[in-house]
Design an enzyme around this catalytic site. Structure first.
Site, mmCIF file in Angstrom:
data_model
loop_
_atom_site.group_PDB
_atom_site.id
_atom_site.type_symbol
_atom_site.label_atom_id
_atom_site.label_comp_id
_atom_site.label_asym_id
_atom_site.label_seq_id
_atom_site.Cartn_x
_atom_site.Cartn_y
_atom_site.Cartn_z
ATOM 1 N N LYS A 83 0.893 -1.259 -0.052
ATOM 2 C CA LYS A 83 -0.183 0.034 -0.082
ATOM 3 C C LYS A 83 0.901 1.284 -0.156
ATOM 4 O O LYS A 83 0.741 2.150 -0.951
ATOM 5 C CB LYS A 83 -0.858 -0.059 1.228
ATOM 6 C CG LYS A 83 -1.887 0.666 1.509
ATOM 7 C CD LYS A 83 -3.139 0.477 2.619
ATOM 8 C CE LYS A 83 -2.138 0.505 3.846
ATOM 9 N NZ LYS A 83 -2.991 -0.139 5.201
ATOM 10 N N CYS A 174 -11.995 6.630 15.521
ATOM 11 C CA CYS A 174 -10.875 5.417 15.790
ATOM 12 C C CYS A 174 -10.127 5.433 17.087
ATOM 13 O O CYS A 174 -9.629 4.672 17.729
ATOM 14 C CB CYS A 174 -9.964 5.177 14.326
ATOM 15 S SG CYS A 174 -8.918 6.855 14.059
ATOM 16 N N MET A 175 -9.553 6.732 17.437
ATOM 17 C CA MET A 175 -8.711 6.748 18.534
ATOM 18 C C MET A 175 -9.254 7.375 19.894
ATOM 19 O O MET A 175 -8.394 7.396 20.920
ATOM 20 C CB MET A 175 -7.627 7.778 17.858
ATOM 21 C CG MET A 175 -6.807 7.121 16.649
ATOM 22 S SD MET A 175 -6.319 5.419 17.121
ATOM 23 C CE MET A 175 -5.326 5.462 18.394
ATOM 24 N N MET A 345 -8.576 -1.189 16.610
ATOM 25 C CA MET A 345 -9.996 -0.794 16.615
ATOM 26 C C MET A 345 -10.814 -1.710 17.663
ATOM 27 O O MET A 345 -12.038 -1.417 17.833
ATOM 28 C CB MET A 345 -10.703 -0.980 15.207
ATOM 29 C CG MET A 345 -10.002 0.491 14.403
ATOM 30 S SD MET A 345 -9.966 1.858 15.181
ATOM 31 C CE MET A 345 -8.313 2.519 15.220
ATOM 32 N N GLY A 382 -4.168 4.226 13.611
ATOM 33 C CA GLY A 382 -4.755 4.203 12.019
ATOM 34 C C GLY A 382 -4.075 5.031 11.177
ATOM 35 O O GLY A 382 -3.752 4.719 10.066
ATOM 36 N N GLN A 383 -4.103 6.314 11.543
ATOM 37 C CA GLN A 383 -3.801 7.555 10.506
ATOM 38 C C GLN A 383 -2.534 7.815 10.886
ATOM 39 O O GLN A 383 -2.031 8.080 11.888
ATOM 40 C CB GLN A 383 -5.082 8.467 10.593
ATOM 41 C CG GLN A 383 -6.509 7.662 10.282
ATOM 42 C CD GLN A 383 -7.366 8.958 10.065
ATOM 43 O OE1 GLN A 383 -7.552 9.601 8.992
ATOM 44 N NE2 GLN A 383 -8.101 9.144 11.089
HETATM 45 S S1 SF4 Z 1 3.349 3.669 6.867
HETATM 46 FE FE1 SF4 Z 1 1.949 2.035 7.099
HETATM 47 S S2 SF4 Z 1 1.188 1.989 4.860
HETATM 48 FE FE2 SF4 Z 1 2.864 3.293 4.952
HETATM 49 S S3 SF4 Z 1 4.494 1.668 4.423
HETATM 50 FE FE3 SF4 Z 1 4.332 1.685 6.515
HETATM 51 S S4 SF4 Z 1 2.941 0.283 7.099
HETATM 52 FE FE4 SF4 Z 1 2.671 0.539 4.869
#
Ligand code: SF4
Lengths: 795, 100
Positions: A83, A174-175, A345, A382-383
């Site tokens: 990703k 989320c947090m 979560m 998460g973010q």
């Molecule tokens: S910050 Fe998250 S999405 Fe980006 S490379 Fe690292 S693990 Fe993958």
């Protein structure tokens, strides 16, 4: 590309990978230089999750062309996930929003307009809404993906300019429970340690987190630690669903959703009963609390957890494991030389999310598995900037910048003084939290809202209900984003924003680490950095409302260039004036220092000199955290100076098992849980536009346990109806022994109306954190038809 | 033609099986393996799409614990973008309703 160039690149790729594992390859390093000809590598942090991986973006002739890690990075040791590797593809994507779009009515078609006109309209509409209903009639809804400078400036205009604390953001979804958990257990938000503990840990307690898919690069560090020490490091995985994370677990306990509070209390019971607790640590540093925060005793705590015998908890959890399994993991947890807990979560998005967080912290406090290397109670974010921008920068309705509660008058005055606005300008009461904000939109009480870099039309629970409000023609919606989303479809005004590496600013990841990413390339079309957009909007707002205080809010930033000077001035104001002496003291983390420190700086970092060492790896430890020394009150080595606990102790909470808001019954007999899949992120507006990622998982499916599938006559690929009291989805089935029997699981990224699971989820909230219970609701599960060909869907 | 550098992690006891499996994949060039189960490899594919597929295929092998990307160069695609070619769009793509 010529054959020789390809050879250089292949050799450079091999050398890059080999350097990560200290392998010597018989390849001349000259290949690296040749592969880099014409390529400039720009340092920054990844945009796509809260791990905060350090990356380098390759740019050739002004166009991004690749990404690489840097082996010595402290966060990711240079590894990136799929990703992350592809996020640069968003930059030149044909779907990018490149011009301001406007429509007076939501049934009209959008028309391209100039920035001048767009900003005038935004100012007019907010001025009009303010005239009609004051600060209560306007709102800002932001994001854990915005840069800190952006969140800070937005909230400054809202609070200091428009006199509104209606400042919220998607981290509420989320947090919020993690933040409230840290505050109520440790007296201060955010973790005490960080990732550096992984390489020293002897036990990992992973609960309510599919780390392998949601935080893949961190998972690699855990996996490496386990593989390198197979006999001395234990991995415990507690989750209603077997996931990729379970692959490295020594023990996986599957429980019925919502029963883990009993399990955590039972672990505490075993620890107390078998005298595995650290009596000295507890005596020196902890007190016991119940109810609102009423002080109680160790005996009370013992009596409370004694009710949760392993036998009783195993039964409450659904009888899927043995009572002795609880004893085993409690012993591993307490006796290891260092235990790190990790969650996301699964604990936070719950009716009793704060309690669940408290109960994990309890285990760490009673066993003393804190403040030492290799031990920590670490909530994974998460973010990329939920911690840095939103929790620290004042991005929620009840907190001002620098972790200051809104209702504290003295702290409000400090902020007003720093901004040079009159006393009393910031309202004394917190604004509306996310679910209350969107309810107020439903009721037409909020007349103008600015939604920045997030898509609540898809991400709110029970979203159909809240989409009705956003569809109202008397609610003016401005969206700033890089791509069209389901929410931009509800807007009157859509403003094209710059993406990561197209602007300059700071992200603060899970472990209190702030990292600077500098502008490396120009934005496409007329897209602009949000800090520029807000400043230009605020100036017009000041004129239209004839309010010099609004003008005062942007005065320090007038005349500065958007690419660097402007965000730098905003960061300087925030850090130098508003974090001074606060627990997230970032005065030492100036842009100059952050540019030198490739891995950024962990706060507290009150001076540049200290920030240049990397900052505070362990909070509260004298000799390691400068504030533990300046705030010291006695001779003890640990000083818990968090402002939320005036008694300076850690609080061990007496909390009971509590059911989710909605339990399965005869009519809706299954649990539904939702989550993420490795290739996608959130509402898929970015990852769904990257063909490689989309094709890997083109649409959502529902995971059904084989025993349930058997009973319901569901075969792999069959279309299945998932229906709750709020909405229905029609999804293909994946029959898989992942979810526990009696539970189905759907990932929440899909934008298609038939597969958008938040139409089904419930909007009940935790009374403490106000975070919705996305993780649990009751549904019917019915086979609808044979498999059908499906199309992915991205607006 | 994207090129990437990866470290493939396997259980040390299974590394030889993984190496045998990798030898069957034409897009994979193995450069070395160590006693901890790390395999250093370069992947070269015709398209990014194929790159995704091959990484997915390796990840799914039962003896592979993790595929760690360290480097990706897709300058061919970037050059095509400079020359005006639009990157592939996902199927099912459409403009937001109401956009002129
Ligand atoms: S910050 Fe998250 S999405 Fe980006 S490379 Fe690292 S693990 Fe993958």
């Amino acid at each position: 590309m010529t054959q020789t160039r390809r050879d250089f690149i292949k050799k450079a790729a091999a050398l890059s990978a080999a350097s990560y594992v200290s392998m010597n390859l018989p390849i001349d390093k000259i290949n690296l230089a040749r592969a880099d000809e014409g390529v400039v590598w720009h340092r920054g942090s990844c945009r796509l999750c809260g791990v905060g991986c350090r990356v380098e973006l390759g740019v050739k002739d002004g166009v991004p062309m690749g990404l690489r890690g840097v082996a010595e990075s402290r966060t990711n040791f240079g590894y990136v996930c799929m990703k992350g590797t592809y996020f640069w593809k968003c930059m030149r994507h044909p779907d990018r929003l490149t011009k301001p779009l406007y429509r007076a009515k939501k049934s009209d078609a959008f028309k391209e307009i100039s920035w001048d006109k767009a900003l005038d309209i935004a100012a007019d509409q907010f001025a009009r809404a303010h005239k009609a209903g004051g600060g209560d009639a306007v709102a800002y809804y932001g994001s854990g993906q915005s840069l800190t400078e952006e969140t800070y400036l937005f909230q400054k205009i809202m609070r200091g300019g428009l006199q509104s604390n209606n400042v919220e953001g998607n981290p509420r979804l989320c947090m919020a429970s993690a933040a409230a958990g840290y505050l109520s257990s440790f007296g201060a938000d955010e973790p005490i340690g960080g990732y550096a503990d992984f390489e020293k840990a002897h036990c990992f307690f992973i609960i309510g987190s599919n780390t392998a898919e949601a935080h893949p690069v961190l998972f690699r560090r855990i996996m490496r630690r386990k593989l390198d020490n197979p006999n001395t490091v234990k991995v415990i995985n507690i989750d209603p669903r077997i996931s990729q994370t379970s692959r490295i677990a020594d023990m996986h306990l599957q429980f019925m959703p919502g029963t883990d509070l009993a399990l955590l209390n039972a672990m505490a019971n075993v620890i107390m009963e078998e005298k595995l607790y650290d009596a000295e640590f507890v005596k020196n540093y902890a007190t016991f609390r119940k109810g609102e925060a009423e002080q109680t005793t160790l005996e009370d705590f013992k009596a409370q957890v004694a009710k949760y015998t392993p036998e009783m908890a195993a039964k409450v959890c659904g009888g899927t494991f043995k009572a002795d399994d609880i004893r085993t993991i409690a012993r591993w947890f307490a006796k290891s030389k260092g235990t790190v807990s990790l969650w996301t979560m699964g604990l936070n998005q719950r009716k009793r999310g704060v309690w669940a967080n408290n109960l994990v912290h309890n285990l760490h406090i009673i066993t003393g598995q804190l403040v030492k290397d290799g031990a920590d109670s670490l909530s994974l974010t998460g973010q990329p900037n939920a911690c840095g921008g939103v929790r620290e920068g004042g991005g929620l309705c009840h907190i001002l910048p620098g972790h200051r509660p809104v209702e504290n008058e003295k702290l409000r005055r400090q902020v007003e003084a720093a901004w040079g606005v009159p006393e009393g300008r910031i309202p004394a009461a917190p604004g509306l939290h996310t679910m209350a904000m969107f309810s107020a939109i439903n009721e037409g009480k909020i007349k103008a809202i600015w939604i920045n870099c997030t898509s609540p039309a898809q991400s709110l629970p029970n979203c159909t209900l809240y989409n009705k409000g956003m569809d109202r023609d008397d609610v003016f919606i401005v969206c700033t984003d890089i791509f069209p989303t389901l929410t931009t479809q509800k807007a009157n005004l859509v403003l094209p924003a710059s993406f990561h590496f197209e602007k300059t600013g700071v992200y603060g990841c899970t472990e209190r680490r702030s990292q600077l990413t500098r502008k490396a390339i120009d934005s496409p079309g007329e897209a602009r950095a949000e800090v520029w957009i807000v400043r230009e909007w605020a100036r017009r707002l000041a004129e239209k409302m004839n309010d010099p205080v609004i003008a005062q809010c942007i005065k320090p930033f007038e005349g500065l260039t958007e690419g660097y000077e402007l965000p730098k001035a905003i960061w300087d104001e925030y850090t130098q004036k508003l974090t001074a002496g606060r627990d997230n003291d970032l005065r030492g983390a100036t842009y100059a220092v952050l540019e030198k420190m490739a891995d950024g700086v962990q706060w507290p970092a009150p001076t540049e000199e200290f920030a240049l060492t990397g900052g505070t790896v362990k909070k509260f430890v004298k000799g390691r955290d400068p504030m533990a020394t300046t705030e010291s009150r006695n001779d003890l080595p640990y000083q818990f100076y968090g402002a939320a606990h005036p008694d300076r102790t850690l609080w061990i909470w007496l909390r009971e098992q509590a059911d989710p808001e909605e339990m399965p019954d005869a009519e809706y007999p299954f649990y539904l849980s939702t989550g993420r899949i490795i290739d996608h992120w959130h509402t898929m507006s970015m990852t769904g536009r990257i063909p490689e990622l989309l094709r890997a998982n083109p649409y959502a499916y529902v995971e059904v346990n084989p025993k349930d599938a058997d009973r319901l006559g569901i075969k792999p690929g069959d279309m299945v109806e998932i229906k709750s009291r709020r909405g229905v989805n029609l999804l293909p089935a994946k029959v898989y022994a992942g979810p526990v029997e009696g539970m189905v699981f759907v990932y929440w990224h899909d934008q298609h109306p038939d597969r958008m699971i938040n139409k089904v989820t419930k909007d009940g909230i935790d009374p403490g954190s106000k975070e919705p219970e996305f993780k649990i609701c009751a549904v019917q599960v019915k086979r609808a038809s044979d498999p059908k060909p499906l199309e992915p869907y991205i607006v | 033609m994207p090129i990437s550098g990866v470290v493939i992690a396997s259980l040390p006891s299974e590394t030889n099986d993984v190496l045998r499996f990798l030898a069957t994949l034409s897009q994979v060039e193995v450069h070395g393996a160590d006693e901890k189960g790390n395999i250093v490899a370069v992947l070269e594919t015709e398209s990014s799409d194929e790159m995704e597929k091959i990484i997915d295929r390796i990840s799914r092998d039962q003896n592979v614990l993790h595929v760690g990307l360290t480097y990706l160069n897709a300058e061919d695609e970037a050059e095509r973008i400079i020359q005006g070619e639009e990157p592939a769009r996902p199927f099912g793509f459409r403009k937001p309703s109401g956009t002129t």
